[in-house]
Design a protein around this motif. Structure first.
Motif, PDB file in Angstrom:
ATOM      1  N   ARG A  62      83.233 140.554  47.204  1.00  0.00           N
ATOM      2  CA  ARG A  62      82.656 139.364  47.809  1.00  0.00           C
ATOM      3  C   ARG A  62      81.135 139.482  47.842  1.00  0.00           C
ATOM      4  NH1 ARG A  62      84.453 139.849  54.205  1.00  0.00           N
ATOM      5  NH2 ARG A  62      83.162 141.669  54.742  1.00  0.00           N
ATOM      6  N   GLN A  63      80.520 138.311  47.761  1.00  0.00           N
ATOM      7  CA  GLN A  63      79.074 138.268  47.823  1.00  0.00           C
ATOM      8  C   GLN A  63      78.666 137.149  48.767  1.00  0.00           C
ATOM      9  OE1 GLN A  63      76.974 137.873  44.080  1.00  0.00           O
ATOM     10  NE2 GLN A  63      75.115 138.716  44.983  1.00  0.00           N
ATOM     11  N   ALA A  64      78.068 137.541  49.875  1.00  0.00           N
ATOM     12  CA  ALA A  64      77.575 136.578  50.851  1.00  0.00           C
ATOM     13  C   ALA A  64      76.175 136.119  50.446  1.00  0.00           C
ATOM     14  CB  ALA A  64      77.549 137.212  52.236  1.00  0.00           C
ATOM     15  N   PRO A  65      75.749 134.963  50.917  1.00  0.00           N
ATOM     16  CA  PRO A  65      74.405 134.463  50.575  1.00  0.00           C
ATOM     17  C   PRO A  65      73.331 135.483  50.929  1.00  0.00           C
ATOM     18  CG  PRO A  65      75.691 132.751  51.650  1.00  0.00           C
ATOM     19  CD  PRO A  65      76.489 134.007  51.762  1.00  0.00           C
ATOM     20  N   GLY A  66      72.485 135.795  49.960  1.00  0.00           N
ATOM     21  CA  GLY A  66      71.380 136.705  50.196  1.00  0.00           C
ATOM     22  C   GLY A  66      71.749 138.162  50.263  1.00  0.00           C
ATOM     23  N   LYS A  67      73.004 138.485  49.958  1.00  0.00           N
ATOM     24  CA  LYS A  67      73.447 139.884  50.024  1.00  0.00           C
ATOM     25  C   LYS A  67      74.009 140.334  48.687  1.00  0.00           C
ATOM     26  CE  LYS A  67      74.458 139.978  54.962  1.00  0.00           C
ATOM     27  NZ  LYS A  67      75.463 140.364  56.000  1.00  0.00           N
ATOM     28  N   GLN A  68      74.123 141.648  48.552  1.00  0.00           N
ATOM     29  CA  GLN A  68      74.701 142.193  47.329  1.00  0.00           C
ATOM     30  C   GLN A  68      76.227 142.074  47.354  1.00  0.00           C
ATOM     31  OE1 GLN A  68      73.200 146.254  47.013  1.00  0.00           O
ATOM     32  NE2 GLN A  68      71.544 145.563  45.671  1.00  0.00           N
ATOM     33  N   ARG A  69      76.807 142.054  46.173  1.00  0.00           N
ATOM     34  CA  ARG A  69      78.260 142.026  46.074  1.00  0.00           C
ATOM     35  C   ARG A  69      78.831 143.345  46.587  1.00  0.00           C
ATOM     36  NH1 ARG A  69      80.471 140.567  40.330  1.00  0.00           N
ATOM     37  NH2 ARG A  69      79.614 142.623  39.849  1.00  0.00           N
ATOM     38  N   GLU A  70      79.921 143.244  47.318  1.00  0.00           N
ATOM     39  CA  GLU A  70      80.556 144.435  47.875  1.00  0.00           C
ATOM     40  C   GLU A  70      82.056 144.370  47.674  1.00  0.00           C
ATOM     41  OE1 GLU A  70      80.024 144.641  52.116  1.00  0.00           O
ATOM     42  OE2 GLU A  70      81.132 142.785  52.479  1.00  0.00           O
ATOM     43  N   LEU A  71      82.673 145.536  47.639  1.00  0.00           N
ATOM     44  CA  LEU A  71      84.117 145.606  47.534  1.00  0.00           C
ATOM     45  C   LEU A  71      84.738 145.202  48.866  1.00  0.00           C
ATOM     46  CD1 LEU A  71      86.747 146.548  46.055  1.00  0.00           C
ATOM     47  CD2 LEU A  71      86.353 148.764  47.138  1.00  0.00           C
ATOM     48  N   ALA A  72      85.701 144.302  48.815  1.00  0.00           N
ATOM     49  CA  ALA A  72      86.465 143.949  50.013  1.00  0.00           C
ATOM     50  C   ALA A  72      87.763 144.757  50.055  1.00  0.00           C
ATOM     51  CB  ALA A  72      86.763 142.457  50.049  1.00  0.00           C
ATOM     52  N   ALA A  73      88.482 144.756  48.943  1.00  0.00           N
ATOM     53  CA  ALA A  73      89.749 145.482  48.885  1.00  0.00           C
ATOM     54  C   ALA A  73      90.122 145.741  47.432  1.00  0.00           C
ATOM     55  CB  ALA A  73      90.864 144.695  49.574  1.00  0.00           C
ATOM     56  N   ARG A  74      90.878 146.808  47.234  1.00  0.00           N
ATOM     57  CA  ARG A  74      91.262 147.227  45.880  1.00  0.00           C
ATOM     58  C   ARG A  74      92.658 147.797  45.934  1.00  0.00           C
ATOM     59  NH1 ARG A  74      90.659 152.078  42.896  1.00  0.00           N
ATOM     60  NH2 ARG A  74      90.075 151.813  40.699  1.00  0.00           N
ATOM     61  N   ILE A  75      93.437 147.598  44.850  1.00  0.00           N
ATOM     62  CA  ILE A  75      94.788 148.133  44.798  1.00  0.00           C
ATOM     63  C   ILE A  75      95.060 148.652  43.393  1.00  0.00           C
ATOM     64  CG2 ILE A  75      95.766 145.824  44.331  1.00  0.00           C
ATOM     65  CD1 ILE A  75      98.247 146.738  45.962  1.00  0.00           C
ATOM     66  N   THR A  76      95.636 149.835  43.310  1.00  0.00           N
ATOM     67  CA  THR A  76      95.971 150.409  42.012  1.00  0.00           C
ATOM     68  C   THR A  76      97.315 149.872  41.532  1.00  0.00           C
ATOM     69  OG1 THR A  76      97.174 152.303  42.902  1.00  0.00           O
ATOM     70  CG2 THR A  76      94.771 152.510  42.688  1.00  0.00           C
ATOM     71  N   SER A  77      97.658 150.183  40.310  1.00  0.00           N
ATOM     72  CA  SER A  77      98.943 149.747  39.766  1.00  0.00           C
ATOM     73  C   SER A  77     100.106 150.377  40.526  1.00  0.00           C
ATOM     74  CB  SER A  77      99.041 150.088  38.279  1.00  0.00           C
ATOM     75  OG  SER A  77      98.858 151.484  38.087  1.00  0.00           O
ATOM     76  N   GLY A  79     100.038 150.874  43.764  1.00  0.00           N
ATOM     77  CA  GLY A  79     100.075 150.325  45.115  1.00  0.00           C
ATOM     78  C   GLY A  79      99.154 150.993  46.116  1.00  0.00           C
ATOM     79  N   THR A  80      98.344 151.940  45.680  1.00  0.00           N
ATOM     80  CA  THR A  80      97.381 152.552  46.597  1.00  0.00           C
ATOM     81  C   THR A  80      96.259 151.568  46.880  1.00  0.00           C
ATOM     82  OG1 THR A  80      97.871 154.758  45.739  1.00  0.00           O
ATOM     83  CG2 THR A  80      95.799 154.473  46.943  1.00  0.00           C
ATOM     84  N   THR A  81      95.941 151.411  48.163  1.00  0.00           N
ATOM     85  CA  THR A  81      94.944 150.421  48.562  1.00  0.00           C
ATOM     86  C   THR A  81      93.698 151.071  49.158  1.00  0.00           C
ATOM     87  OG1 THR A  81      96.009 150.177  50.721  1.00  0.00           O
ATOM     88  CG2 THR A  81      96.691 148.658  48.984  1.00  0.00           C
ATOM     89  N   ASP A  82      92.620 150.304  49.094  1.00  0.00           N
ATOM     90  CA  ASP A  82      91.341 150.742  49.647  1.00  0.00           C
ATOM     91  C   ASP A  82      90.668 149.502  50.207  1.00  0.00           C
ATOM     92  OD1 ASP A  82      88.212 152.061  48.347  1.00  0.00           O
ATOM     93  OD2 ASP A  82      89.183 152.389  50.282  1.00  0.00           O
TER      94      ASP A  82
END
Length: 120
Positions: A38-53, A55-58
């Motif tokens: 996600r990228q908010a106005p005036g901010k850098q893009r950041e990871l919100a959530a990630r999932i591997t094939s 099913g491991t999540t971050d």
């Protein structure tokens, strides 16, 4: 070529919920990790959530306990359930996929993004 198409963004009041979807299509061998940035106005893009094939999540610390990422490997689709939304969650949310091509190269693809606006 791989296409990622997001859906589910919109306007919601603080405390509300939204569910984002991202479907991958095209010609590829497999998809490894998928994620939402996600990228908010005036901010850098950041990871919100990630999932591997597998099913491991971050999750980013700021969304832990409120957001849940999941995927349907048969449909090549990743979801982001967002609950207890806050105004600071307002951003363009983009889907990301780490793809193994039919030639066994690893490539990263991005969707165009979907806007999530949380009003106070």
């Amino acid at each position: 070529q791989v296409q990622l198409v997001e859906s589910g963004g919109g306007l919601v009041q603080a405390g509300g919920s939204l569910r984002l979807s991202c479907a991958a299509s095209g010609s590829f061998f497999s998809i490894n990790a998928m994620g939402w940035y996600r990228q908010a106005p005036g901010k850098q893009r950041e990871l919100a959530a990630r999932i591997t094939s597998g099913g491991t999540t971050d999750y980013a610390d700021s969304v832990k306990g409120r957001f849940t990422i999941s995927r349907d490997n048969a449909k090549n689709t990743v979801y982001l359930q967002m609950n207890s939304l806050k105004p600071e969650d307002t951003a363009v949310y983009s889907c990301n996929a780490e793809v193994v091509t039919r030639d066994y190269y690893r490539m990263t693809y991005w969707g165009k993004g979907t806007l999530v606006t949380v009003s106070s």
